[in-house]
Design a protein around this motif. Structure first.
Motif, mmCIF file in Angstrom:
data_model
loop_
_atom_site.group_PDB
_atom_site.id
_atom_site.type_symbol
_atom_site.label_atom_id
_atom_site.label_comp_id
_atom_site.label_asym_id
_atom_site.label_seq_id
_atom_site.Cartn_x
_atom_site.Cartn_y
_atom_site.Cartn_z
ATOM 1 N N ALA A 1 -13.259 -22.502 29.781
ATOM 2 C CA ALA A 1 -13.075 -21.069 30.028
ATOM 3 C C ALA A 1 -13.391 -20.252 28.784
ATOM 4 N N LYS B 1 -18.432 -21.388 34.996
ATOM 5 C CA LYS B 1 -17.786 -20.666 33.895
ATOM 6 C C LYS B 1 -16.813 -19.616 34.434
ATOM 7 N N ALA C 1 -13.684 -21.302 35.835
ATOM 8 C CA ALA C 1 -12.796 -21.758 34.765
ATOM 9 C C ALA C 1 -12.006 -20.586 34.181
ATOM 10 N N TYR D 1 -9.341 -31.068 37.298
ATOM 11 C CA TYR D 1 -10.439 -30.555 36.476
ATOM 12 C C TYR D 1 -11.652 -31.471 36.579
ATOM 13 N N LEU E 1 -15.160 -30.375 38.396
ATOM 14 C CA LEU E 1 -16.376 -30.396 37.594
ATOM 15 C C LEU E 1 -17.426 -31.315 38.208
ATOM 16 N N LEU F 1 -9.835 -27.585 30.923
ATOM 17 C CA LEU F 1 -10.347 -26.388 31.600
ATOM 18 C C LEU F 1 -10.294 -25.175 30.692
#
Length: 360
Positions: A83, A107, A110, A48, A52, A79
């Protein structure tokens, strides 16, 4: 069940890597940068965090990304949290990083990983490439750094290192495939995640675009450009075309409570889904006075000077008109000065709003 992530730390019994990769990893073990998304030596990287940071780092510097990365983890530590977040909140947190399609794809990605993969990222390049917003470079970087796959990364730093090592005469961007093939020669099966970070660190701190610190480089004995004394002339690049100039008009409406009217840009296209002061089209020639059509009647005044902003492919110059005391039309979102920090305004529109507020 999620697959176990392999560690990028070499076994104590494993012999050191020989050749270029070995020299680079030995240098990295002593000089690696400490970055907020980077795992400590011997620890597994959090996929994650890697994902990112890699999305944020596209077209953006490490120094700029650091505070944004920390802020995102504070807001959305997992995550699943990202989301479930409203898109507007994500866009607002992203404001200032630019390339807002990345935030929308962040977005979406996720959401897909949370819903379809149980919150666990695929651990192969092919699997990662199937996700929104992940292209070949990002897939290779995540596969290597997060899962220790022997994936070949090719960002600007790696291109520069390879172009100098081999004195690649072909200019960028034509040379990309040649540079990718050269980079693939050196991607090791052992510690590929550390190697990926090492070669990026080398390009960022030693093999820099100007005034490379060749005297500190662990690869001087491998470098053809160093031997020839012309490292700074690589990579070769085609001449850049002049950046086009575009023009637009912003119509700042202030209601009787001192709030400014904002509207949402279309989801697709430049700055998609972000908020803006009502604005004309952006075109290649200035607007004549008789072409200016305000959205409401009133005593409009033109502010002195222009708001200027430079995008990747063009420069923009905005003329700003202001009208005060208008009735709050529900077509727009009316925002007070104290609320502007919570609105997904791109940098160019923040400049417009600041100009309006300073004008009184």
């Amino acid at each position: 069940m999620p697959r176990k992530q392999p560690s990028s730390k070499a076994s104590p019994d494993a012999p050191p890597l020989a050749g270029l990769a070995g020299r680079l990893l030995a240098w990295y073990d002593r000089h690696r940068r400490i970055l907020p998304w980077r795992a400590a030596p011997g620890e597994r990287a959090d996929p994650y965090h890697v994902w990112l940071s890699e999305i944020m780092l596209q077209q953006t510097t490490v120094v700029t990304v650091g505070p944004y990365f920390r802020d995102f983890l504070t807001r959305w530590p997992r995550l699943h949290d990202l989301a479930a977040a409203p898109l507007d909140d994500v866009l607002t947190a992203w404001a200032g990083l630019g390339y807002y399609a990345r935030a929308r794809n962040l977005k979406k990605c996720a959401e897909v990983v949370a819903a379809e993969y149980g919150g666990v990222f695929p651990d192969t390049e092919a699997g990662l490439l199937a996700l929104p917003g992940i292209g070949p470079y990002t897939a290779a970087a995540i596969a290597a750094i997060a899962f220790d796959r022997p994936a070949t990364i090719l960002d600007g730093n790696v291109e520069r290192v390879m172009a100098r090592l081999y004195r690649v005469a072909n200019p960028l961007p034509k040379a990309k495939e040649e540079l990718r093939a050269l980079a693939a020669r050196h991607t090791p099966a052992l510690r590929p995640g550390d190697y990926a970070q090492a070669i990026m660190d080398l390009g960022a701190t030693i093999c820099t675009p100007t005034k490379p610190k060749c005297f500190l480089c662990p690869l001087t004995e491998d470098c053809a450009a160093y031997a020839a004394g012309d490292a700074e002339t690589y990579p070769r690049k085609l001449p850049k075309n002049a950046r086009p100039q575009r023009y637009g008009i912003c119509f700042a409406m202030i209601d009787r409570r001192g709030r400014i009217a904002l509207e949402r840009r279309p989801e697709k296209g430049l700055l998609g889904g972000m908020m803006q002061v009502p604005t004309s089209e952006w075109r290649g020639s200035p607007f004549a006075e008789d072409e200016v059509t305000a959205p409401v009647n009133g005593r409009w005044r033109q502010l002195d000077g222009q708001v200027t902003h430079v995008f990747t492919h063009f420069a923009l110059s905005l003329t700003v008109f202001v009208v005060s005391g208008v009735k709050a039309d529900p077509t727009y979102r009316w925002v007070g000065a104290e609320e502007l920090g919570d609105v997904a305004l791109p940098s160019v529109m923040r400049k417009v709003v600041e100009k309006v507020l300073l004008s009184g």
